[in-house]
Write a protein that holds these residues in place. Structure first.
Motif, PDB file in Angstrom:
ATOM      1  N   GLY A 175      30.602  35.408  45.738  1.00 29.79           N
ATOM      2  CA  GLY A 175      30.428  36.467  44.746  1.00 29.79           C
ATOM      3  C   GLY A 175      31.184  36.166  43.466  1.00 29.79           C
ATOM      4  N   ILE A 176      32.421  35.682  43.612  1.00 28.95           N
ATOM      5  CA  ILE A 176      33.211  35.316  42.428  1.00 28.95           C
ATOM      6  C   ILE A 176      32.550  34.160  41.686  1.00 28.95           C
ATOM      7  CG2 ILE A 176      35.421  34.369  41.669  1.00 28.95           C
ATOM      8  CD1 ILE A 176      36.722  35.864  44.009  1.00 28.95           C
ATOM      9  N   ALA A 236      47.358  38.283  43.744  1.00 25.66           N
ATOM     10  CA  ALA A 236      47.654  38.300  42.308  1.00 25.66           C
ATOM     11  C   ALA A 236      46.712  37.366  41.546  1.00 25.66           C
ATOM     12  CB  ALA A 236      49.106  37.889  42.078  1.00 25.66           C
ATOM     13  N   PHE A 237      46.501  36.175  42.088  1.00 24.11           N
ATOM     14  CA  PHE A 237      45.607  35.210  41.433  1.00 24.11           C
ATOM     15  C   PHE A 237      44.179  35.739  41.379  1.00 24.11           C
ATOM     16  CE2 PHE A 237      42.603  31.668  41.847  1.00 24.11           C
ATOM     17  CZ  PHE A 237      42.899  30.957  40.683  1.00 24.11           C
ATOM     18  N   THR A 238      43.719  36.301  42.491  1.00 26.18           N
ATOM     19  CA  THR A 238      42.356  36.829  42.534  1.00 26.18           C
ATOM     20  C   THR A 238      42.194  37.999  41.577  1.00 26.18           C
ATOM     21  OG1 THR A 238      42.194  36.179  44.858  1.00 26.18           O
ATOM     22  CG2 THR A 238      40.557  37.745  44.057  1.00 26.18           C
ATOM     23  N   GLY A 239      43.176  38.896  41.555  1.00 26.12           N
ATOM     24  CA  GLY A 239      43.088  40.051  40.667  1.00 26.12           C
ATOM     25  C   GLY A 239      43.063  39.650  39.206  1.00 26.12           C
ATOM     26  N   LEU A 240      43.962  38.718  38.817  1.00 21.59           N
ATOM     27  CA  LEU A 240      43.997  38.269  37.423  1.00 21.59           C
ATOM     28  C   LEU A 240      42.700  37.564  37.046  1.00 21.59           C
ATOM     29  CD1 LEU A 240      45.631  37.942  34.820  1.00 21.59           C
ATOM     30  CD2 LEU A 240      46.572  35.809  35.764  1.00 21.59           C
ATOM     31  N   SER A 241      42.225  36.698  37.932  1.00 27.96           N
ATOM     32  CA  SER A 241      40.981  35.973  37.659  1.00 27.96           C
ATOM     33  C   SER A 241      39.812  36.931  37.530  1.00 27.96           C
ATOM     34  CB  SER A 241      40.712  34.954  38.770  1.00 27.96           C
ATOM     35  OG  SER A 241      41.779  34.047  38.903  1.00 27.96           O
ATOM     36  N   ALA A 242      39.716  37.885  38.447  1.00 24.90           N
ATOM     37  CA  ALA A 242      38.605  38.841  38.410  1.00 24.90           C
ATOM     38  C   ALA A 242      38.643  39.671  37.139  1.00 24.90           C
ATOM     39  CB  ALA A 242      38.652  39.745  39.642  1.00 24.90           C
ATOM     40  N   LEU A 270      33.791  43.042  38.140  1.00 21.08           N
ATOM     41  CA  LEU A 270      34.201  42.236  39.297  1.00 21.08           C
ATOM     42  C   LEU A 270      35.559  42.702  39.809  1.00 21.08           C
ATOM     43  CD1 LEU A 270      33.824  39.810  41.202  1.00 21.08           C
ATOM     44  CD2 LEU A 270      34.903  38.383  39.451  1.00 21.08           C
ATOM     45  N   PHE A 271      36.477  43.005  38.896  1.00 20.81           N
ATOM     46  CA  PHE A 271      37.803  43.487  39.300  1.00 20.81           C
ATOM     47  C   PHE A 271      37.695  44.796  40.072  1.00 20.81           C
ATOM     48  CE2 PHE A 271      41.594  46.055  38.530  1.00 20.81           C
ATOM     49  CZ  PHE A 271      42.594  45.198  38.962  1.00 20.81           C
ATOM     50  N   LEU A 272      36.864  45.712  39.586  1.00 23.10           N
ATOM     51  CA  LEU A 272      36.688  46.994  40.271  1.00 23.10           C
ATOM     52  C   LEU A 272      36.038  46.794  41.632  1.00 23.10           C
ATOM     53  CD1 LEU A 272      35.548  49.204  37.260  1.00 23.10           C
ATOM     54  CD2 LEU A 272      37.790  49.174  38.373  1.00 23.10           C
ATOM     55  N   MET A 286      36.253  44.218  43.571  1.00 22.60           N
ATOM     56  CA  MET A 286      37.176  43.568  44.502  1.00 22.60           C
ATOM     57  C   MET A 286      38.503  44.312  44.631  1.00 22.60           C
ATOM     58  SD  MET A 286      36.735  39.504  43.823  1.00 22.60           S
ATOM     59  CE  MET A 286      37.784  39.206  45.242  1.00 22.60           C
ATOM     60  N   SER A 287      38.660  45.446  43.945  1.00 28.75           N
ATOM     61  CA  SER A 287      39.958  46.121  43.908  1.00 28.75           C
ATOM     62  C   SER A 287      40.518  46.470  45.287  1.00 28.75           C
ATOM     63  CB  SER A 287      39.883  47.363  43.018  1.00 28.75           C
ATOM     64  OG  SER A 287      38.891  48.264  43.485  1.00 28.75           O
ATOM     65  N   PRO A 288      39.701  46.941  46.263  1.00 31.65           N
ATOM     66  CA  PRO A 288      40.310  47.222  47.578  1.00 31.65           C
ATOM     67  C   PRO A 288      40.935  45.985  48.211  1.00 31.65           C
ATOM     68  CG  PRO A 288      38.143  48.250  47.402  1.00 31.65           C
ATOM     69  CD  PRO A 288      38.276  47.344  46.225  1.00 31.65           C
ATOM     70  N   THR A 289      40.242  44.844  48.083  1.00 35.40           N
ATOM     71  CA  THR A 289      40.786  43.602  48.630  1.00 35.40           C
ATOM     72  C   THR A 289      42.027  43.159  47.863  1.00 35.40           C
ATOM     73  OG1 THR A 289      38.581  42.906  49.318  1.00 35.40           O
ATOM     74  CG2 THR A 289      40.255  41.194  49.138  1.00 35.40           C
ATOM     75  N   ILE A 290      41.975  43.245  46.539  1.00 35.63           N
ATOM     76  CA  ILE A 290      43.097  42.813  45.703  1.00 35.63           C
ATOM     77  C   ILE A 290      44.340  43.661  45.981  1.00 35.63           C
ATOM     78  CG2 ILE A 290      43.922  42.676  43.324  1.00 35.63           C
ATOM     79  CD1 ILE A 290      40.981  42.042  42.539  1.00 35.63           C
ATOM     80  N   VAL A 291      44.173  44.979  46.031  1.00 40.48           N
ATOM     81  CA  VAL A 291      45.318  45.870  46.265  1.00 40.48           C
ATOM     82  C   VAL A 291      45.927  45.611  47.641  1.00 40.48           C
ATOM     83  CG1 VAL A 291      46.013  48.275  46.542  1.00 40.48           C
ATOM     84  CG2 VAL A 291      44.475  47.632  44.679  1.00 40.48           C
TER      85      VAL A 291
END
Length: 732
Positions: free
Chosen positions: A429-430, A564-570, A577-579, A581-586
């Motif tokens: 997906g990313i 942290a890396f995934t959240g910043l990249s997204a 994309l950030f929204l 993936m937010s449950p996974t990132i948090v």
């Protein structure tokens, strides 16, 4: 104590010894337990049913569950295809579609099975009748242990025995502690606890203890050793885990059910989680109590008599087990070869193959177990389960297996492969969003085409599909919550409707946050196993103690970095994309504090005082659990688990006699064969002047060998007591 001849001198005192004292184990009554062939089987080897069983195969239930899951999966796959195929579909989009379909099929099957369980429980199934007035068969209640705390295990067995005796049918049951302990201190503590329990219960208690010299094939080998040597005495055996508790009424109902059905090979209960107080354990406790019956009732309805076995809290026909559950080693080396770790699934499948029935009584109350106290403890146990379930890739094709057995194997395998599939789906997906955002699309490929290739998505369909996915994922939890809300007595026992709703919200949120952490842990386990790393077999931590914070940081630091890396990249790629993936990132960002919180006893107890995450078994504790806790406190005061084995044997002549008398007969050692541990132990003992020095110098493996060797033990216990000598010198 009746003892036959064989005199040995220890510390100047003669000890009369035999291979076993009369009260330690009954005389052997062997049963043949042949190793089963996974490659050869003929239908002529399958026994015919003795009794008629109308409606034995629940065809409609299976059609509902599997047909419904297939239709749901087809619909989800179609919708996902529409999401990614606004224009011509790229290779990455097809990969995303395939991964989504696999993951969606898994949760669709859980949904339809849970829905069936919900419909079954809406009818309020009839609870078991009153206890039968009598029983005919004899049953062995066996508890395998491996380096466990004796204060807990022996208290549990004693409480179970007292509960069975209270039914008035206790004469039909014998009790066995089957030790595979490799820790010398644990082994001697077990012998002391056994002697103390036997003294309390009296000579007619029929409580027995056996320690194996080598824990060959671990728990499966432990049970197989008992069945092949003593199984002939018993029609049935009821297998416990070291953390099991069962009410006497539950055990009597199981024995009566087995007597009433001559075709039953295994009858499984639904163990509820009790007795735990850390935050993580209370989450597990609450989820198992509220949602567990829905899942179990659904499984029981579609499995029928082609069910599964979870390795404990189940009654087994000894003849069926001996005849068909002898497990072979898988070809090759661990982790995918060697002895089978998740043996219970395989034993059930082989017993089914032979024509016996395996089923569950999900409404039979009084069956309990405990939960790991923290997220890290769960992951340690889960690593072994992961290896055992992946071994089933080599068992699922066994000749002659029933189709439901293959489904059970597939379910266990998929329960671990789902994590890397989810991880791959996130990665793809990313990659797709990256491709759309930063890579200039090649609208017209080198191959001639009338239409450009647009790597685009349908956002409205994607949102609707996400909502559908979350709905069927959470539906089994909602089913359990609705049933408990409509159960007046159960609702009150959970703190009332408001607290029950709040508890469910807490459980859902924390489970969602922990899900990506577990996804990475399980994915790592799968990758390690496929790369050939064996897990071994470590004893489980069953207390409520927290884990040092530095160990938590060490275990989860890369999860936090990845979050942290995934959240910043997204966020840099696209806000959407950030929204998404937010449950996974948090969850990953909070991995360290979540894991720390999971093992905190104070937080779990605070929620309990607030009436949150309560279960009916906490509001009104089962009598067997209350009694086991009392006995555990009494046993802990004896201090058996805290004492050094060698020093305990040195100071207690009666214990020495008991230990030597219970030593198993070992094959004679061939002259010239020098064991490293034996040579080192002999040298250390020869060099030691006091028993304290010997105890300090001997390594665990040397101690273990020493405790099996009568002559070496004799020379060790002849050493002088350094502490006594110091005391005497100080007095002079």
């Amino acid at each position: 104590m009746a003892i036959s001849v064989d005199t040995l001198e220890l510390s100047g005192s003669p000890i009369t010894a035999i291979s076993r004292p009369e009260a330690a184990m009954p005389p052997e009554s062997p049963l043949s337990m042949p190793t089963q062939d996974l490659r050869r089987w003929s239908s002529s080897q399958e026994r015919s049913l003795v009794a008629e069983h109308p409606g034995r195969t629940p065809v409609l239930a299976r059609l509902f569950v599997f047909g419904g899951a297939l239709l749901l999966t087809a619909y989800g796959a179609y919708e996902m295809y529409q999401v990614v195929s606004v224009s011509r579909t790229t290779v990455l989009q097809y990969v995303l579609l395939a991964l989504f379909t696999i993951n969606f099929s898994w949760i669709a099957l859980a949904f339809t099975s849970g829905l069936l369980g919900f419909l079954v429980l809406l009818r309020r199934p009839r609870l078991p009748d009153r206890l039968p007035p009598s029983l005919k068969a004899r049953t062995a209640i066996v508890m395998p242990v491996y380096n466990e705390q004796t204060a807990r295990t022996f208290a549990a067995l004693e409480a179970i025995r007292e509960s069975v005796e209270a039914t008035g049918l206790g004469e039909h049951f014998d009790y066995f502690i089957l030790s595979d302990s490799t820790s010398p201190d644990a082994w001697v503590a077990e012998e002391r606890a056994f002697q103390a329990l036997r003294d309390r219960a009296g000579p007619q208690a029929r409580i027995y203890y056996r320690h194996r010299h080598k824990n060959h094939h671990r728990k499966a080998g432990n049970i197989a050793d008992f069945v092949s040597r003593w199984g002939g005495h018993y029609d049935h055996m009821l297998v416990l885990d070291a953390d099991s508790l069962m009410e006497g009424s539950c055990i009597i109902h199981l024995a009566a059910a087995m007597e009433a059905d001559p075709d039953a090979g295994i009858i499984q209960t639904l163990p509820l989680i009790i007795n735990r107080n850390t935050l993580f354990a209370r989450l597990q406790q609450f989820a198992a109590r509220i949602y567990g019956p829905v899942i179990a009732s659904g499984l029981s309805a579609w499995m029928g008599s082609d069910g599964n076995y979870w390795g404990h809290n189940a009654i087994i026909r000894t003849k069926a087990f001996a005849g068909h559950a002898g497990l072979p080693d898988l070809p090759g080396r661990p982790p995918l070869g060697g002895h089978i770790l998740s043996h219970d699934f395989v034993e059930a499948a082989l017993i089914l193959r032979a024509g016996w029935k395996v089923y569950m009584l999900p409404n039979l109350g009084g069956s309990y177990e405990e939960s790991p106290p923290s997220l890290i403890d769960l992951s340690a146990r889960d690593r072994r389960w992961c290896q055992g379930n992946l071994q089933h890739l080599r068992v699922i094709g066994t000749r002659g297996l029933k189709l439901p057995s293959r489904q059970h194997f597939a379910t266990g395998i998929m329960s671990y492969l789902a994590s890397p599939f989810w991880l791959f789906q996130l990665i793809v997906g990313i990659a797709l969003v990256l491709q759309t955002t930063y890579i200039r699309p090649e609208y017209f490929s080198r191959d001639f085409g009338l239409f450009p290739v647009w790597p685009r998505f349908d956002p409205e369909r994607a949102l609707a599909l996400f909502a559908l996915t979350m709905g069927i994922l959470l539906a089994p939890k909602l089913f359990g919550l609705v049933l408990m809300l409509f159960d007046r007595q159960g609702r009150r026992a959970c703190g009332g409707a408001i607290r029950l709703l709040a508890s469910s919200i807490i459980e859902i949120i924390l489970s969602a946050l922990m899900a990506p952490i577990l996804m990475l842990i399980q994915s790592g386990s799968v990758f390690q196993i496929l790369l050939g790393r064996d897990t071994g077999w470590q004893p489980q931590r069953r207390d409520d103690g927290s884990i040092p914070f530095r160990d938590i940081v060490r275990r989860h630091r890369w999860h936090t970095v990845l979050g942290a890396f995934t959240g910043l990249s997204a966020f840099l790629i696209a806000t959407s994309l950030f929204l998404w993936m937010s449950p996974t990132i948090v969850g990953l960002l909070l991995a360290i504090p979540l894991s720390w919180l999971s093992g905190q006893l104070a937080i779990g107890l605070a929620l309990k005082r607030a009436g949150l995450l309560l279960t009916p078994e906490e509001s009104t504790p089962p009598s067997v659990a209350t009694r086991a806790n009392e006995l555990m406190s009494q046993n802990a005061e004896l201090g058996f688990d805290d004492e050094d084995a060698l020093l305990a044997l040195y100071r207690d002549p009666d214990l020495r006699e008991i230990h030597v008398a219970m030593l198993p007969s070992l094959p004679p050692r061939r002259r010239g064969d020098i064991e490293t541990e034996r040579a080192l132990a002999t040298a250390r003992i020869a060099d030691a002047e006091t028993i304290q020095e010997a105890a300090a110098w001997l390594k665990p493996k040397e101690r273990f060998l020493l405790l099996h060797d009568k002559a070496l033990l004799d020379s060790t216990l002849r050493l002088r007591d350094g502490a006594a000598a110091q005391t005497q010198a100080a007095a002079e």
